[in-house]
Each structure stands twice: as structure tokens, then as C-alpha cells.
Write an enzyme that holds these catalytic residues in place. Structure first.
Site, PDB file in Angstrom:
ATOM      1  CB  SER A  42      -0.714  -0.081   1.213  1.00  0.00           C
ATOM      2  OG  SER A  42      -1.937   1.011   1.032  1.00  0.00           O
TER       3      SER A  42
ATOM      4  CG  ASP B 194      -4.328  -1.778   0.088  1.00  0.00           C
ATOM      5  OD1 ASP B 194      -3.202  -2.288   0.355  1.00  0.00           O
ATOM      6  OD2 ASP B 194      -4.444  -0.427   0.555  1.00  0.00           O
TER       7      ASP B 194
END
EC number: 3.1.1.-
Length: 405
Positions: free
Chosen positions: A68, A217
């Protein structure tokens, strides 16, 4: 790991030169990436004290892994500029976040923004991601994974196959269709469900074969990518021919030969939910509760903490705890715990938290409570990072000075 004056990356080390595998890992956490950015700026300054002003993080680590926002930091630290040196110095990272986060997470009037954001999250992602996408494409250009200046490991999650997709420079020899643009990888690993849209792209190899990616993500799979990075090294050692393997003769099970720095983005373990309350929640409350998203908080915290617990036990069992430095702050409160509060006040506070964390005592997670507790006799994180910097510098010099066969 490469010479500061050399364009060659970590994979250029010859087998006989590698006695310690050096790993840097950076957690996910949105705008809280300012915290590890601040810590990395200190580490790079320590390396520059030892080896000169041109020293960069990518010169010293065999593997840099990030999920991320940690994936964004990884790309920024390892992508080459026109001189084949790292695109960003570590002391530029926090400035980058402070400059661009307000456009990545646009918020106007606080009350209206909160209401509008909640309504958007019901029918679609809170942010359209357009600014982030254009920014990453501008900064990273057409640089692909194979051009990273050291080995890079960035987890994502493929929603079409319902399984993790790990972008690893180690795998490109066997999986050339994973040689994606660093911009696409960075967009994908930061596509947090409910916050940003999922990301689709395709790759094509030299034979014209294509592969589709439908990604969100990486925190869904591994918000703390440390174990993922170490597993990639182990798999590489197993699969690669001995004469070609950079890490031979390190055996896959010899984790005592890993030197690992793992940096978190902070967490809030004091914000707990009660079963009596959660038992009454519907879909909406699981996704949005006050200023947080409980289901997302839970899976990202769980994946990160499980890795930390596992590695803590592993390095302890092998009696090499000093090879593993985990820097994490689990007492964030208020806006500091948000992944998208980019007010000047909050971002300035995140810088202060990063600086404060440097002066906190080294801590390890308590296996019973899940909280971090100080480790007696280890000094502060600042002290340990200075020691690690010396070890990293020594290892790099040893590799440079040892003649090749």
C-alpha cells in the site's frame, strides 16, 4: 545492494560475497506513510555519515518490500532516475506526502466532507484516485519492475482470482508477464477497498502473450510484507542455479543470516470494538463506524500483527533477535490513526510521531496482549538504526572489497 557510485543493483552481487541478506520492509497505512518516511530519512542520513552524501537506501538493501503506502515508498526509493540512481532521496519522501496528500485525499469543509465521503463510500470508492494515478505515472514514467535498483517485493490482491499477486523482481526470470510498470504496481497496491477504485491493467511479454490483472490493495493479503519478502528470498534460493544465485550459500532456513528492518505506519490498539455492539451491526456499520472502517481496520491490523508475532517468535527461537528491528507505534489516537486525514495539522503531527518514535525504546510485540513492550538494554530506535547503518555499511564495503572468483 549496490555501490553508491555504481548503477548496478543488489542482484549484481556475486554468490561468494553475500553473507547477510539485508531486508527493508514498509507497512501500509495511507497518509500515515509520513511516519516511516521520517524514520527512513534518519536511516539514510546515518548511512551518508558513513559513506558520503550520495549514499541511498537502495544501495544497502538486497530487498525492499512495501505494501500500500509502503509500496509507494518502495517504488520511490528504488525507481531509477536518468542517471540510474534512486528517483527520491529518503529526506524527500515526507515532503512528497505533505505536498500531494491533500490532492490525493481531497477534503473541503470538514463536516460536509465527512458526510459526502460517507455517501460516496456507500455507492462507490470514497476517492476517484485520478490525481494519485496521474502523479504516479508522471513520477515513475515507463519504468518497469525489472529496472528497480534492487530487488523489490510489493504485494497486491487479485479480485478476479481471489488470491494474492506479489510483484517480485526475483520472479521475473520465470514469470516475465509480471514485469509490470512500477506505476501500475503502485496504483494497485494502494487501491484500498472503499477508498480507491480497483485497478485493471494488462502486460505483454516478448512472445506476445498477455496477462490481465484485477487488483486491490496489498494490505488485504499482507499489510506487513516482511515475511513475504523473506519468503521470496527463500524461494529464489531454492529455484535458482547455485552459480547464478546472488544469495548462495545462504540456506533457505537460515533466517539468522537475514538482517531485517521492518517499519510500520502506526496503529491504534486502544480503539476496540465490543462483541455486544458488533453483534448488532449490519453491512453499513462494518464498513463505516464513526471515522473508521472496522472491517478494513481489522484485516489490515490482523495481517500486520500476525507477521510481527511470527517473526518475533522465529528470530527469538533462532537466538538472533538483534538481526530484526521492528519499529511500530501502536498508540495512535484521533486523526493520527486515520489513513486519509491530510490536514496540515495532522500531517505535521505524523512527522512529530515519526521523530518521537526514533527516541522511543526498542520494543517487541507481547504475544499475550498484542501490545508493544520495551526491550531492556536495547536503547532507542535511533540507537539501533545507527547500529544497523554501521552493519549495512560494513556489509556493503565487504562485498565491494572482496575479490570475485
Amino acid at each position: 545492494m549496490a555501490s553508491a557510485s555504481s548503477p548496478e543493483g543488489a542482484s549484481s552481487s556475486s554468490p561468494e560475497k553475500v553473507k547477510m541478506v539485508t531486508v527493508l520492509s514498509i507497512d501500509g497505512g495511507g497518509v500515515r506513510g509520513i511516519i516511516p518516511a521520517t524514520i527512513l530519512a534518519f536511516l539514510e542520513k546515518e548511512l551518508q555519515k558513513l559513506d558520503g552524501p550520495d549514499a541511498r537506501i537502495a544501495d544497502y538493501f538486497d530487498v525492499v518490500a512495501g505494501t500500500s503506502t509502503g509500496g509507494l515508498l518502495t517504488a520511490m526509493l528504488t525507481a531509477p532516475n536518468e542517471n540510474n540512481r534512486p528517483l527520491f532521496a529518503a529526506d524527500e519522501l515526507a515532503k512528497f506526502y505533505i505536498e500531494h496528500s491533500p490532492s490525493i485525499f481531497p477534503q473541503k469543509n470538514w463536516v460536509l466532507s465527512k458526510i459526502a465521503g460517507t455517501l460516496r463510500m456507500v455507492s462507490g470508492p470514497k476517492y476517484d484516485g485520478k490525481y494519485l494515478h496521474s502523479l504516479l505515472r508522471e513520477k515513475l514514467g515507463d519504468t518497469r519492475l525489472d529496472k528497480a535498483l534492487t530487488n523489490v517485493v510489493i504485494p497486491t490482491f487479485d479480485i478476479a482470482n481471489l488470491q494474492p499477486t506479489i510483484f517480485s523482481k526475483f520472479e521475473l526470470k520465470y514469470k516475465p508477464l509480471k514485469n509490470a510498470l512500477l506505476s501500475d504496481i503502485s496504483i494497485s497496491t494502494s487501491a484500498a477497498p472503499t477508498f480507491f477504485p480497483a485497478h485493471y491493467f494488462e502486460t505483454k511479454d516478448d512472445n506476445g502473450q498477455t496477462r490481465e490483472f484485477n487488483l486491490v490493495d496489498g494490505g488485504v493479503a499482507a499489510n506487513n510484507p516482511t515475511l513475504c519478502a523473506m519468503s521470496q528470498v527463500s524461494k529464489y534460493i531454492i529455484l535458482e542455479d547455485k552459480e547464478d544465485c546472488d544469495f548462495f550459500p545462504v540456506k533457505p532456513t537460515e533466517y539468522g543470516k537475514f538482517m531485517v528492518i521492518s517499519i510500520g505506519c502506526g496503529s491504534n490498539h486502544d480503539q476496540k470494538y465490543k462483541a455486544k455492539d458488533a453483534a448488532k451491526w449490519g453491512i453499513f456499520n462494518w464498513l463505516i463506524k464513526g471515522s473508521s472502517a472496522p472491517i478494513i481496520d481489522m484485516f489490515t491490523s490482523a495481517s500486520a500483527d500476525m507477521v510481527d508475532i511470527h517473526l518475533g517468535v522465529l528470530f527469538s527461537a533462532l537466538q538472533c533477535e538483534k538481526n530484526y528491528l521492528r519499529i511500530q507505534y501502536d498508540q495512535l489516537t484521533g486523526s493520527a490513526g486515520s489513513i486519509d486525514d491530510c490536514s496540515k495539522e495532522n500531517m505535521d503531527n505524523l512527522v512529530k510521531i515519526g521523530e518521537m518514535l526514533l527516541d522511543k525504546n526498542v520494543s517487541r510485540v507481547d504475544l499475550e496482549t498484542g501490545h508493544y513492550v520495551d526491550v531492556a538494554g536495547e536503547g532507542t530506535n535511533r540507537d539501533q538504526l545507527a547500529k544497523f547503518a554501521k552493519q549495512l555499511s560494513d556489509e556493503r564495503r565487504r562485498r565491494q572489497n572482496e575479490p570475485s572468483n
